[in-house]
Design a protein around this motif. Structure first.
Motif: not given
Length: 232
Positions: A189-194
């Motif tokens: 989820x952090x990866x997608x947010x970035x």
């Protein structure tokens, strides 16, 4: 309780000032509302217990609070796709959308199917229902591994440009919920947010920044639901 007894109790709890307050404070715009707070409805629902027949009658009453009660006393395992679709198209604000999405749809056998279908809908509260259901499903499904939840991330990315308030908030909510399911999905989820931060869309950037603020904060409440190895 009988249908008439419930209706009488709802009218006894009615307060027209609450209708206006909810409109001004929370943006809840509806018709045929009595002005009963959700907390009071939860108490009443507990008093009634599970009752599908009564739930259907309360929905058909047209009374806003009767419909909210329906979402609390109908048994999720007994719901049908046809009934979900019948109810979905009547949603006119986030309160009733979320009440059904969280209390019923996310616990139904059709949750995953409807999340995927509804995410492509045009009407604001039909699309919101997809992501509100997904947000709750992240906690309701305690057995599925990461693969299922990773499959929802492209849907979130696809819809992260919708500028409508109640859609973008639900998309953000779903992203955060996936990221709190376990440490591997947190990374995803952090990866997608970035990635969303890199997009030109102001909505995508807002969704990303808000999600990162919660998912990366020290002491974030990350659960330990079933996992599969997630590789960056």
């Amino acid at each position: 309780m009988t249908y008439q007894e419930v209706i009488e109790e709802l009218h006894a709890l009615a307060n027209p000032e609450k209708v206006q307050f909810k409109k001004e404070k929370f943006g809840i715009i509806t018709s045929d509302a009595l002005g009963v707070y959700h907390a009071d409805l939860k108490i009443l629902a507990k008093k009634i217990g599970a009752d599908n027949e009564l739930a259907l009658k309360l929905f058909d009453s047209g009374i806003f609070e009767g419909r909210l009660l329906c979402s609390k006393i109908f048994k999720p395992k007994d719901i049908t796709e046809a009934l979900m679709e019948t109810w979905l198209v009547t949603f006119e604000n986030w309160e009733i959308c979320d009440s059904f999405s969280m209390g019923l749809f996310s616990k139904s056998p059709f949750a995953v199917k409807k999340i995927r279908e509804w995410s492509t809908r045009e009407r604001e509260f039909e699309k919101r229902a997809a992501f509100a259901t997904l947000s709750s499903y992240c906690m309701a499904d305690k057995k599925s591994e990461n693969e299922l939840f990773l499959s929802f991330l492209p849907i979130i990315e696809r819809e992260a440009t919708d500028e409508r308030l109640y859609v973008k908030k639900a998309v953000n909510w779903a992203l955060r919920s996936i990221g709190k399911r376990n440490i591997d999905l947190n990374k995803a989820a952090i990866g997608l947010s970035r990635e969303l931060l890199k997009k030109e869309s102001k909505v995508s950037k807002w969704i990303a920044k808000d999600a990162l603020r919660e998912l990366e904060k020290e002491g974030a409440n990350i659960l330990d639901y079933p996992r599969a190895i997630y590789r960056t």
